[in-house]
Design a protein around this motif. Structure first.
Motif: not given
Length: 125
Positions: A80-83, A13-19
């Motif tokens: 890595y890409l922390q988003m 969801q918008a506002g969330g995070s993924l790596r």
């Protein structure tokens, strides 16, 4: 020949995070500049973030500055890409890529020789 395999994409969801992670097969991983690119439907592939061969230099497209962080582990051969604070406009297939250019500031897609297969990131509003 560098083989790259991305993982970590998904629906958030918008506002969330993924790596996102990108595992490299090449033991000389540390000698390559690395980057993340993305491609949304109907659009060209675009630069997201790049990192120099020892991680001292990091570069971001303006739209992700302050939200995304690129990093690398030259022992484990992983990029890595922390988003964080994801937005619907971040929805795209994300690709990791490698270049012989050691410090890829102001990167161009054509400078990157090796590419992963991509991982889908979908951000719902």
């Amino acid at each position: 020949q560098v083989q790259l395999v991305e993982s970590g994409g998904g629906l958030v969801q918008a506002g969330g995070s993924l790596r996102l992670s990108c595992a490299a097969s090449e033991r000389t991983f540390r000698t390559y500049g690395m980057g993340w690119f993305r491609q949304a439907p109907g659009k060209e592939r675009e630069f997201v973030a790049t990192i120099s061969w020892i991680g001292g230099g990091t570069y971001y497209t303006n739209s992700v500055k302050g939200r995304f962080t690129i990093s690398r582990d030259n022992v484990k051969n992983i990029l890595y890409l922390q988003m964080n604070s994801l937005k619907p406009e971040d929805t795209a297939v994300y690709y990791c890529a490698a270049t012989e250019r050691l410090d890829p500031a102001d990167p161009k897609v054509a400078e990157f020789t090796w590419w992963g297969q991509g991982t889908q990131v979908t951000v719902s509003s």
